[in-house]
Design an enzyme around this catalytic site. Sequence first.
Site, short mmCIF file in Angstrom:
data_model
loop_
_atom_site.label_atom_id
_atom_site.label_comp_id
_atom_site.label_asym_id
_atom_site.label_seq_id
_atom_site.Cartn_x
_atom_site.Cartn_y
_atom_site.Cartn_z
N ASP A 85 0.85 -1.18 0.00
CA ASP A 85 0.00 0.00 0.00
C ASP A 85 0.89 1.24 0.00
O ASP A 85 2.11 1.15 0.18
CB ASP A 85 -0.98 0.00 1.17
N ASP A 272 -7.45 -7.63 1.34
CA ASP A 272 -6.48 -7.74 2.43
C ASP A 272 -7.17 -7.26 3.69
O ASP A 272 -8.14 -6.50 3.62
CB ASP A 272 -5.24 -6.88 2.18
N CYS A 310 -12.36 -28.28 10.21
CA CYS A 310 -11.21 -27.53 9.70
C CYS A 310 -10.00 -28.44 9.61
O CYS A 310 -9.73 -29.23 10.52
CB CYS A 310 -10.92 -26.33 10.61
N CYS A 312 -6.80 -27.30 9.31
CA CYS A 312 -5.56 -26.59 9.64
C CYS A 312 -4.78 -27.33 10.72
O CYS A 312 -5.32 -28.19 11.44
CB CYS A 312 -5.84 -25.15 10.08
N CYS A 315 -6.36 -27.08 14.35
CA CYS A 315 -7.55 -27.89 14.60
C CYS A 315 -7.24 -29.38 14.57
O CYS A 315 -7.92 -30.18 15.23
CB CYS A 315 -8.64 -27.55 13.60
N HIS A 341 -4.74 -20.85 12.39
CA HIS A 341 -6.14 -21.21 12.13
C HIS A 341 -6.87 -20.11 11.36
O HIS A 341 -7.55 -20.39 10.37
CB HIS A 341 -6.88 -21.47 13.45
#
Length: 379
Positions: A85, A272, A310, A312, A315, A341
Amino acid sequence: MTHRDGAARAGELATPHGVVETPAFAPVGTRGAVKSLTHRDVVDLGAQMVLANTYHLHLRPGEDLIGRAGGLHAFIGWDRPILTDSGGYQVFSLGDRRRIDEEGVSFRSHLDGSLHRLTPESAADIQANLGSDIAMVFDECTSYPVDEAVARASMERTLRWAERGRRRFQAISEDPDLCEGVLTNPGQAQFGIIQGSVYPSLRAVSLRETVSIGFEGYAIGGLSVGEPVDVMYDVVAETAAQMPDAEVRYLMGTGMPDDLVESVARGIDLFDCVLPTRNARNGQLLTRTGPISIKQARYAEDNRPPDPECSCYTCRHHSLAYLRYLFVAGEMTASTLNTLHNIHFYLDTMRRMRDAIVFGSFESFRQRFHETFSRRPRS
């Protein structure tokens, strides 16, 4: 764009450091690192691109040092796309520590109080040193609520700054020796930013004039600054419908998971937001059914994973009870596991949206998402 399902779009954004499949979410690595994670973690999560912050990197370690290292990719050891940015929002956030005039913004560093100056030209120079794949033009952001006359003046200034920033960007591209420092990515693209607060007529003027300047992509800025969610959705829908069909549409700084779904439904390609990382550090996990505040006592002996569906690392390996213990104990690992996560949840949501658009089932996905996800904390 490769597929369309209603207003939702799937496509590919080509950059010097790889192709980004859209719709996509870029985790925020403000200072060249996604907080609490290593680059290996971010890659393993499947992030296609990260966002870095011109304002913060300018203050420390400085664009000159990064330029001499070969650019931000080389300096931080990241070989995938980077978006930077321009620093406009950060300067806006400084409040009484900054002064805006027609030429640019003078501000005091939040680090040591030293005086600095950002202009459309210097923002282009700094990002040329950083060598990001996508550089944002310098803009002015307004708060909410804001008087229409104030919003108009700010939008018109942003347009004048956009013309200056684009001229500087093109001049550097044609003659790298003009850059104040080192041009480290000759393939860098520059995106324009549409402003105008919540006023449709101002947004329409900003969009028309920004497109007439000519950028490689276009962003909607100035949202997620306190306006009601339904107002934000209206602005996104009205603006996206008028944006060029062939260029990337980027919604800056937004938002909650349902905001991403609704914005994709309105034609947005790129996002974002600091929310998944910041909220993770503050003990909030975002799941299919809504947010979890891991600090609550109810989870002290809860041996379930945060989200049983989930996949991930967090998890698959850890319970709510363990995550609560880590957070209450102040262990650094709490931030890491929570962030793993949350970023996985965001990126997986984007992946599922891409698949749904390709297979023509986005509306079904959207309805199923809202049937399970609630902004209210899970009980």
